[in-house]
Design a protein around this motif. Structure first.
Motif, short mmCIF file in Angstrom:
data_model
loop_
_atom_site.label_atom_id
_atom_site.label_comp_id
_atom_site.label_asym_id
_atom_site.label_seq_id
_atom_site.Cartn_x
_atom_site.Cartn_y
_atom_site.Cartn_z
N ALA A 342 0.83 -1.21 0.00
CA ALA A 342 0.00 0.00 0.00
C ALA A 342 0.86 1.26 0.00
O ALA A 342 0.44 2.30 -0.50
N ASP A 381 -7.86 -2.75 -3.29
CA ASP A 381 -7.30 -1.99 -2.16
C ASP A 381 -7.75 -2.51 -0.81
O ASP A 381 -7.61 -1.83 0.21
N GLN A 409 -2.22 -4.96 0.21
CA GLN A 409 -3.61 -4.87 -0.22
C GLN A 409 -3.80 -5.50 -1.59
O GLN A 409 -2.84 -5.75 -2.31
#
Length: 446
Positions: A342, A381, A409
């Motif tokens: 991320a 995500d 993610q």
């Protein structure tokens, strides 16, 4: 005569051996070992929470006015949430007035029944460590210091602090509160571990970086231009223009009591690199606790951080993490989903180090079924785990609790497959299993 000559030869040989022993590579390395003269010390990267140095960091010790970092945190949190404004006013209580008149403590004198802005009380607390001003802020937020202390201990748990005991808002010994202490015994003081102090400072400067705008002021006049004007010189003597000025020093909080000794939490920034360091009960080389000692030992820590380490990117934002590039998906149109970091993950490594650092992904067990699969539909995500770093000896690079964590993610959406696709997979699986049974059986005949 011969006997004396023998003694002399032996003494010379012994001296040579001692000289060789003292300056052998092993002892040279030991003599150069980094040491901080303090009961506890911690050095961390202020941006990631990576721990660069620790000494006795888990022992609960007196923390003195470094406690005020929690009062600062709670005030700035209340401002952010709109519960209070720095332009709000406070009317001095009898308790606050009485404490403010004791000039043996760090204080700005406050008038009985006078009204003060929270902003000027906040500055007095943060720059000059004014104790009565701190109690005033506690009363403004919670109605009483006793209720505020409850809030301090609750927030400590929320922030993950583990070895903390707050009995007042200031860090004074309860005996100095003129009989007004309402939490703990008469001689109690606030206590924290060095790691908890570092964690509190880390959260304070990252959650409310504006605190450094005030904590970094070297000198200011309280109520300038009035009969109550008083000069406030920051107790952090390492700020620019003060006696122990250190390049890049930005804050944060000192603390001193007979019980806690000479303590300091410092923040510094040079060339984009930010450090937080803590010394508790600092002493001189001879073992004497002094104001100067805490700044000398702080300088050691910060010099060590700047001269011995350099940044190294381990994982780039949006990139796959080697070894855990995908995770299987149950009942999805696709049987797996790609994973990515991320955010970037960088650490400080010893300069000229040739160590190879490895990443390890820990997936959230709560998101996976018993077969280690995500269940469709899966949104892009979605955070499914985090990355930790190990050196080439398998040792995990240490960070403060819940700090320096880079999440892993999903890189795309995975929709749920329709009933026909799922049916065909089931049939295909059955045929595949059946064929494997036939092959195994026939092979067994031969």
């Amino acid at each position: 005569m011969k006997k004396r000559t023998g003694y002399r030869i032996g003494a010379v040989l012994l001296s040579v051996l001692l000289f060789i022993g003292l300056f052998s590579p092993g002892n040279m390395k030991a003599s150069a070992a980094f040491e901080v003269n303090a009961a506890a010390a911690v050095l961390i990267d202020a941006e990631t929470g990576q721990v660069l140095y620790e000494k006795n960091s888990d022992q609960q010790l007196g923390v003195a006015s470094m406690s005020k970092m929690m009062t600062e945190y709670l005030l700035l949190e209340a401002v952010k949430e709109g519960k209070i404004s720095l332009d709000d006013t406070y009317q001095v209580s009898d308790y606050v007035y009485t404490v403010s008149q004791d000039r043996s403590l760090s204080n700005v004198p406050l008038r009985a029944d006078e009204t003060y802005k929270i902003q000027e009380l906040y500055e007095a607390m943060t720059i000059y460590s004014a104790n009565a001003a701190t109690i005033a802020i506690a009363e403004k937020i919670s109605g009483s210091e006793a209720e505020f202390v409850k809030l301090m201990n609750e927030k400590a748990k929320e922030l993950g602090l583990e070895k903390v005991k707050f009995v007042n808002s200031t860090g004074l010994n309860n005996k100095d509160l003129k009989g007004n202490h309402s939490t703990g015994a008469e001689m109690d003081e606030n206590m924290m571990s060095g790691r908890d102090v570092a964690t509190l400072a880390y959260r304070l400067v990252n959650d409310y970086p504006e605190v450094l705008e005030t904590a970094g002021i070297p000198k200011k006049k309280f109520r300038e231009g009035t009969d109550d004007e008083i000069s406030m010189e920051n107790w952090n003597w390492m700020l620019p223009s003060l006696v122990f000025a250190y390049e890049g020093m930005t804050g944060l909080k000192t603390g001193t009591t007979d019980f806690a000794g000479y303590c300091f939490t410092g923040t510094v920034e040079r060339n984009g690199q930010k450090l937080i360091a803590v010394v508790m009960d600092a002493t001189s080389e001879s073992g004497e606790g002094t104001y100067n000692a805490r700044f000398i030992e702080m300088k050691k820590l910060m010099d060590y951080g700047f001269t011995q380490f350099e940044p190294k990117e381990i994982v780039a934002a949006g990139s796959a993490v080697k070894g855990t590039e995908t995770v299987p998906v149950q009942k999805g149109k696709e049987k797996e989903v790609n994973l990515q970091a991320a955010s970037s993950l960088s650490i400080l490594v010893p300069k000229a180090s040739e160590a190879n650092y490895k990443t390890k992904v820990t997936l959230n067990s709560s998101d996976l079924n018993e077969n280690g699969e995500l269940t469709a539909p899966v949104k892009k995500d979605k955070v499914v785990g985090f990355v930790s770093v190990q050196d080439d000896k398998g040792q995990v690079v240490p960070f403060l609790k819940e700090a320096g964590q880079t999440n892993v993610q999903t890189a795309e959406n995975v929709e749920k497959a329709n009933w026909f696709v799922l049916s065909m997979r089931a049939v295909g699986g059955g045929i595949s299993n059946g064929w494997n049974w036939v092959v195994d059986k026939v092979t067994g005949w031969f």
